[in-house]
Design an enzyme around this catalytic site. Structure first.
Site, PDB file in Angstrom:
ATOM      1  N   ILE A 125     -38.609 -17.313 -41.818  1.00  0.00           N
ATOM      2  CA  ILE A 125     -38.563 -16.503 -40.603  1.00  0.00           C
ATOM      3  C   ILE A 125     -39.795 -15.628 -40.484  1.00  0.00           C
ATOM      4  O   ILE A 125     -40.291 -15.388 -39.379  1.00  0.00           O
ATOM      5  CB  ILE A 125     -37.266 -15.673 -40.578  1.00  0.00           C
ATOM      6  CG1 ILE A 125     -36.053 -16.601 -40.698  1.00  0.00           C
ATOM      7  CG2 ILE A 125     -37.167 -14.867 -39.299  1.00  0.00           C
ATOM      8  CD1 ILE A 125     -35.995 -17.691 -39.648  1.00  0.00           C
ATOM      9  N   ASP A 126     -40.328 -15.129 -41.593  1.00  0.00           N
ATOM     10  CA  ASP A 126     -41.587 -14.384 -41.524  1.00  0.00           C
ATOM     11  C   ASP A 126     -42.702 -15.246 -40.940  1.00  0.00           C
ATOM     12  O   ASP A 126     -43.492 -14.791 -40.103  1.00  0.00           O
ATOM     13  CB  ASP A 126     -41.993 -13.903 -42.919  1.00  0.00           C
ATOM     14  CG  ASP A 126     -41.534 -12.488 -43.206  1.00  0.00           C
ATOM     15  OD1 ASP A 126     -41.315 -11.728 -42.250  1.00  0.00           O
ATOM     16  OD2 ASP A 126     -41.394 -12.135 -44.384  1.00  0.00           O
ATOM     17  N   MET A 127     -42.802 -16.497 -41.399  1.00  0.00           N
ATOM     18  CA  MET A 127     -43.869 -17.370 -40.916  1.00  0.00           C
ATOM     19  C   MET A 127     -43.668 -17.723 -39.446  1.00  0.00           C
ATOM     20  O   MET A 127     -44.601 -17.627 -38.637  1.00  0.00           O
ATOM     21  CB  MET A 127     -43.943 -18.633 -41.762  1.00  0.00           C
ATOM     22  CG  MET A 127     -44.342 -18.407 -43.205  1.00  0.00           C
ATOM     23  SD  MET A 127     -45.965 -17.645 -43.412  1.00  0.00           S
ATOM     24  CE  MET A 127     -47.060 -18.952 -42.847  1.00  0.00           C
TER      25      MET A 127
END
Length: 596
Positions: A453-455
């Site tokens: 999700i960060d990416m």
């Protein structure tokens, strides 16, 4: 640029028409985002193995895009989502927690490629408005997948060893009632306080902190069994009490059914005009080279992954990125493993940026930042909620300094889930059902320890900035834009939520995208070839991986060898030497786009 008529709608693609042809996995996410950005006519036809998009706007021009599975690799090796994950190392990284390569049951490479395609289209339009000549963009799912694991590739290719051992293990934890949950503790004192309140042995607490702390970087966390045992003996209520007393955060793993019952947003970002009085004439920002953001200046005050990745992508598109770091520099510069004394992981997100050190907590530092903002096009950050307002660096205050500024906030929750836990990758996965969607029906639900999700949140952040810049060019006004990790999770889980919403099974079936073992490694068939390949698993297990792939291809099936050694990717013939090294010696993955 200055003669374009203004539009009143706060949607960057108002009056644009889009047509798409291609497989839904590659077209649907892009079309959803372009609709949310204001495209008024969207037609789609599922045909072929590649997506072709055409977008035209009377005020801006016309651009086209191709989204393909394989732009770097041979089509025989990357023919769908499963083989894209296998070839690029996504299966290997996602499977580290479990000790063997595993496929993500969500279409992660395709979703990242679709978002990158929208980025390319927006960037090409911006370039055209400013005199650029690019009218076509190509994006490959293989390119997008390599970007998604670029930090892990950089670390694997560094001359130093990891700071922690790469072995199976990690959250989630389980309470005595069976509730499975994620834990977040950003400081060692908070970590220790939580476990001490549960009566956990001190040695387990001490030895567990470092692998837990580095799980974002390594995608695994070999924790002492005593930690899991401690939670299994107490109730969920007791665990919540321990978290509240220590300052830790816990979140039970929510299901996709939970998310269907909640209202979701139509778009993963929001746009609003800046509250500015008087708009100065725009600067002459001609597109001087082939990269469409040439001439733009981006100030980035980011931490971890989300905002730094968004700024990195804008830099790849030609923007001059100035990174704002605290006095003494970003402490993550020294995060092992290093190349020439600089963290390989840090370089994967920050190479090519200029850096300035500013203490934004001090009045002098705030003045320094405002002076930089006066000459910038974008200010991008992912600070904790309320921090920008506390320092007088929020959108309204900075609009007084630069009325044409794009103020971009990449947040955790976008203010849309009251009572949500801290907005970090694994907590967002837990709260939004990603841990269920990402695993087939025969695997226990668990967030991936790969920073999914960060990416994707960083990709959405760059997409939001590009759309805001385009809106600025159309209106002549500054723009306030916010994207979020919640929006990234909703983008990724959209197909599963649609299945659940109409009463179908939300999760993929047992064994979905499960690599097959061979005598030496693993192979991954395409989704269409998996059933036939699985019937031969006993025979394939006695062959080498390359022999097994050849056997399947002789039968008209499609499969590829699963990458299990990221350090060997530079010499993998499937990647044709596309990985390079920067001046520090750190591995570099190629850009996600090609412009023509």
């Amino acid at each position: 640029m200055g003669n374009l008529p203004a539009i009143t709608a706060i949607r960057p693609l108002a009056e644009a028409a889009v047509r798409a042809v291609g497989p839904p996995a590659l077209t649907d996410p892009a079309l959803r985002h372009m609709r949310a950005l204001g495209a008024t006519t969207v037609e789609s036809a599922p045909a072929g193995d590649a997506a072709h998009l055409t977008m035209g706007c009377p005020e801006l021009g016309k651009v086209t895009a191709d989204t393909v599975w394989a732009d770097l690799c041979p089509e025989a090796d990357v023919a769908d989502e499963a083989t894209a994950q296998a070839t690029t190392g996504v299966m290997h990284v996602h499977g580290r927690r479990d000790g063997q390569p595993l496929g993500l049951a969500v279409d992660y490479a395709a979703t990242c490629a679709a978002v990158a395609t929208v980025q390319g289209l927006l960037a090409a339009l911006l370039g055209q408005v400013r005199g650029g000549r690019a009218t076509h963009v190509t994006c490959g799912a293989d390119r997008a997948a390599l970007l998604a694991v670029s930090q892990y590739i950089a670390a694997a290719g560094a001359p130093e060893a990891e700071a922690v051992v790469l072995e199976p293990g990690g959250p989630p934890f389980t309470a005595s009632c069976g509730t499975r949950f994620e834990l977040e503790a950003l400081e060692p004192t908070v970590w220790a306080g939580f476990w001490r309140s549960l009566g956990t042995p001190e040695q387990a607490i001490r030895s567990g902190w470092r692998p837990f702390q580095f799980r974002y970087a390594t995608a695994c966390a070999p924790l002492p069994e005593e930690l899991h045992a401690a939670t299994r003996t107490v109730s969920w209520a007791r665990i919540r009490q321990a978290a509240a007393a220590s300052g830790a955060e816990v979140c039970r793993l929510h299901t996709l059914a939970d998310r269907v019952a909640e209202a979701t947003a139509d778009a993963p970002w929001t746009f609003a005009p800046s509250a500015s009085i008087g708009v100065p004439p725009p600067r002459d920002l001609r597109c001087e080279d082939a990269r469409p953001l040439s001439g733009f200046t981006v100030l980035e005050a980011g931490r971890r992954i989300q905002a730094p990745l968004a700024a990195h992508l804008l830099g790849l598109l030609g923007a001059d990125v100035i990174r704002v770091e605290p006095p003494g520099g970003d402490p993550l510069r020294g995060m092992p493993p290093c190349c020439s004394n600089v963290s390989a992981r840090w370089l994967a997100l920050n190479r090519g940026k200029r850096a300035v050190q500013i203490d934004v907590k001090s009045p002098i530092g705030q003045v320094e930042l405002r002076e930089l903002v006066a000459g910038a096009d974008v200010f991008l950050h992912n600070w904790a909620p309320g921090r920008a307002e506390r320092f007088g660096l929020d959108a309204d205050h900075l609009a007084a300094v630069n009325p044409r500024l794009v103020h971009a906030y990449t947040s955790g929750w976008g203010g849309r889930l009251p009572g949500a836990p801290i907005g970090t990758d694994f907590m967002v996965q837990a709260r939004t059902g990603v841990g269920e969607a990402a695993r087939p029906a025969d695997e226990p639900t668990a967030p991936s320890l790969m920073t999914l999700i960060d990416m994707l949140g960083g990709l959405l952040g760059a997409e939001a900035v590009l759309a805001a810049l385009l809106l600025r060019e159309r209106t002549g006004r500054g723009v306030r834009v916010e994207s979020s990790l919640l929006g990234a999770a909703e983008t990724l889980t959209a197909p599963a939520l649609r299945r659940a919403g109409v009463g179908r099974e939300a999760r993929r079936p047992a064994g979905f995208r499960r690599p097959l073992p061979t005598a030496d490694r693993w192979i991954a068939p395409t989704d269409d070839s998996a059933r036939a390949a699985n019937t031969q698993s006993g025979h394939l297990a006695r062959l080498s991986s390359h022999e097994a792939v050849a056997v399947l291809r002789d039968q008209g099936l499609t499969a590829t060898v699963v990458t299990t050694d990221l350090a060997a990717l530079p010499i993998d013939p499937r990647l044709r030497g596309v990985l390079t090294r920067d001046p520090h010696g750190s591995l570099v993955v190629p850009s996600p786009w090609r412009f023509e």
